[in-house]
Design a protein around this motif. Structure first.
Motif, short mmCIF file in Angstrom:
data_model
loop_
_atom_site.label_atom_id
_atom_site.label_comp_id
_atom_site.label_asym_id
_atom_site.label_seq_id
_atom_site.Cartn_x
_atom_site.Cartn_y
_atom_site.Cartn_z
N TYR A 1 0.80 -1.23 0.00
CA TYR A 1 0.00 0.00 0.00
C TYR A 1 0.83 1.27 0.00
O TYR A 1 0.44 2.28 -0.60
CB TYR A 1 -0.93 0.02 1.22
CG TYR A 1 -1.95 -1.10 1.23
CD1 TYR A 1 -2.59 -1.50 0.05
CD2 TYR A 1 -2.27 -1.77 2.41
CE1 TYR A 1 -3.51 -2.54 0.06
CE2 TYR A 1 -3.19 -2.79 2.43
CZ TYR A 1 -3.81 -3.17 1.25
OH TYR A 1 -4.73 -4.19 1.26
N PRO B 1 3.05 2.73 -4.45
CA PRO B 1 2.85 4.12 -4.92
C PRO B 1 4.08 4.99 -4.72
O PRO B 1 4.34 5.90 -5.51
CB PRO B 1 1.66 4.62 -4.10
CG PRO B 1 1.53 3.69 -2.96
CD PRO B 1 2.05 2.37 -3.42
N SER B 2 4.86 4.70 -3.67
CA SER B 2 6.09 5.46 -3.45
C SER B 2 7.06 5.26 -4.60
O SER B 2 7.65 6.23 -5.11
CB SER B 2 6.77 5.02 -2.14
OG SER B 2 6.01 5.37 -1.01
N LYS C 1 -6.56 3.84 2.12
CA LYS C 1 -6.53 5.11 1.39
C LYS C 1 -5.41 6.00 1.90
O LYS C 1 -4.62 6.54 1.10
CB LYS C 1 -7.88 5.82 1.53
CG LYS C 1 -7.91 7.18 0.85
CD LYS C 1 -9.24 7.88 1.10
CE LYS C 1 -9.24 9.29 0.51
NZ LYS C 1 -10.50 10.02 0.80
N ASN C 2 -5.31 6.17 3.22
CA ASN C 2 -4.28 7.03 3.80
C ASN C 2 -2.89 6.45 3.60
O ASN C 2 -1.92 7.19 3.42
CB ASN C 2 -4.55 7.27 5.28
CG ASN C 2 -5.74 8.17 5.52
OD1 ASN C 2 -6.07 9.01 4.68
ND2 ASN C 2 -6.41 8.01 6.65
N THR D 1 -1.96 4.64 1.04
CA THR D 1 -1.62 4.88 -0.36
C THR D 1 -1.24 6.34 -0.60
O THR D 1 -0.26 6.63 -1.29
CB THR D 1 -2.80 4.50 -1.28
OG1 THR D 1 -3.14 3.13 -1.07
CG2 THR D 1 -2.45 4.70 -2.74
N LEU D 2 -2.04 7.28 -0.03
CA LEU D 2 -1.73 8.71 -0.17
C LEU D 2 -0.38 9.04 0.46
O LEU D 2 0.40 9.83 -0.09
CB LEU D 2 -2.83 9.55 0.48
CG LEU D 2 -4.16 9.64 -0.29
CD1 LEU D 2 -5.20 10.37 0.55
CD2 LEU D 2 -3.95 10.34 -1.62
N GLY D 3 -0.09 8.44 1.62
CA GLY D 3 1.20 8.64 2.25
C GLY D 3 2.34 8.17 1.37
O GLY D 3 3.39 8.82 1.27
N VAL E 1 2.23 7.99 -1.95
CA VAL E 1 2.30 8.91 -3.09
C VAL E 1 3.12 10.15 -2.74
O VAL E 1 4.06 10.53 -3.46
CB VAL E 1 0.88 9.33 -3.54
CG1 VAL E 1 0.96 10.51 -4.52
CG2 VAL E 1 0.16 8.16 -4.20
N PHE E 2 2.78 10.79 -1.61
CA PHE E 2 3.45 12.04 -1.23
C PHE E 2 4.89 11.81 -0.80
O PHE E 2 5.77 12.62 -1.11
CB PHE E 2 2.67 12.75 -0.12
CG PHE E 2 1.39 13.38 -0.58
CD1 PHE E 2 1.41 14.38 -1.54
CD2 PHE E 2 0.18 12.98 -0.07
CE1 PHE E 2 0.23 14.96 -1.99
CE2 PHE E 2 -1.02 13.55 -0.51
CZ PHE E 2 -0.99 14.54 -1.47
N ARG F 1 6.39 9.31 5.17
CA ARG F 1 6.17 7.87 5.26
C ARG F 1 6.11 7.42 6.72
O ARG F 1 5.27 6.60 7.10
CB ARG F 1 7.29 7.11 4.54
CG ARG F 1 7.11 5.61 4.54
CD ARG F 1 8.20 4.89 3.77
NE ARG F 1 9.52 5.11 4.37
CZ ARG F 1 10.45 5.90 3.87
NH1 ARG F 1 10.21 6.57 2.76
NH2 ARG F 1 11.62 6.03 4.45
N THR G 1 2.78 8.24 8.27
CA THR G 1 1.75 7.33 7.74
C THR G 1 1.86 5.97 8.41
O THR G 1 0.85 5.38 8.83
CB THR G 1 1.92 7.17 6.22
OG1 THR G 1 1.88 8.46 5.60
CG2 THR G 1 0.81 6.31 5.65
#
Length: 242
Positions: free
Chosen positions: A72, A76-77, A124-125, A127-129, A131-132, A147, A150
């Motif tokens: 997760y 994305p990272s 969701k959080n 994955t967003l973590g 990404v950023f 990271r 998160t």
């Protein structure tokens, strides 16, 4: 062979503090490196330095990895570090250093003011973590704090936290090393530092692990945040004074 030994000493301190503080060494290594190299060279060196650093952390804290978080957050990272790395080629070093300084100041203030800041532990959080943190790592050279925040929501055992974070970081570093090489950020004349940084990554992680047994991470985390705040302010001030 022209080598800056003060830089190597500071790199070792960055690795030790980053390991104990839980933010990763790049949050200190990148702004420190800016005083010795141009920003793009620092990005290249950071990626190479982190490879050895994360290998040692995985070995030292090998009590199991959280495979779900690897998926997760890690995936994305690894994808968004490519985007950040590509964009870093088109932004001038001056603006990248200012962005880094603002990022460090903002991040440290958020953690200092909101000491109990918690992100709900869901997919969701996570994955967003990812990404950023990946995008920030590619663009500015550091994304471990995002990271870390998160991952903290999932209340992992300390060794699992560090090993999982290091494994995700490894995915990021392998990806951005390729991007930075394609960007021309990994220079031949900087390669003289690679053997030293490899050893520093191993030694610094080991010493950081030993300190964790004697120093409460909460206290050291607070000291690390103050240092990050100061480094961020210095990074910004340096651009306006030069």
């Amino acid at each position: 062979m022209n080598i800056s030994y003060p830089f190597l000493l500071l790199a070792l301190l960055a690795e030790i503090i980053g390991t104990v503080g839980g933010f990763g060494s790049s949050v200190f290594f990148v702004p420190i490196g800016n005083f010795y190299f141009d920003f793009h060279s620092v990005l290249g060196l950071t990626a190479v330095f982190h490879l050895s650093s994360n290998l040692s952390k995985i070995a030292l804290f090998r009590k199991g990895l959280d495979k779900k978080l690897l998926l997760y957050i890690g995936l994305p990272s690894a994808l968004f570090v490519i985007l950040g790395g590509i964009l870093s080629k088109y932004l001038q070093s001056y603006w990248l250093e200012i962005l880094l300084g603002i990022f460090l100041v903002a991040m440290s203030l958020v953690f200092l003011i909101k000491k109990d800041l918690i992100i709900p532990p869901n997919k969701k959080n996570a994955t967003l973590g990812g990404v950023f943190s990946g995008f920030s790592a590619g663009l500015l050279g550091t994304g471990g704090a995002i990271r870390g925040l998160t991952m903290a929501a999932f209340n992992l055992e300390k060794s699992v936290f560090i090993a999982t974070s290091a494994a995700i970081d490894m995915m990021i570093d392998l990806t951005r090393t390729v991007v930075y090489y394609q960007n021309g950020f990994i220079h031949q004349h900087d390669m003289v530092y690679v053997p030293f940084l490899f050893v520093i990554g191993l030694v610094g992680s080991y010493l950081g692990k030993q300190l964790l047994d004697y120093i409460p991470q909460v206290k050291f985390r607070m000291i690390s945040l103050v240092l990050i705040l100061l480094i961020g302010l210095i990074s910004i001030g340096k651009q306006f004074l030069t």
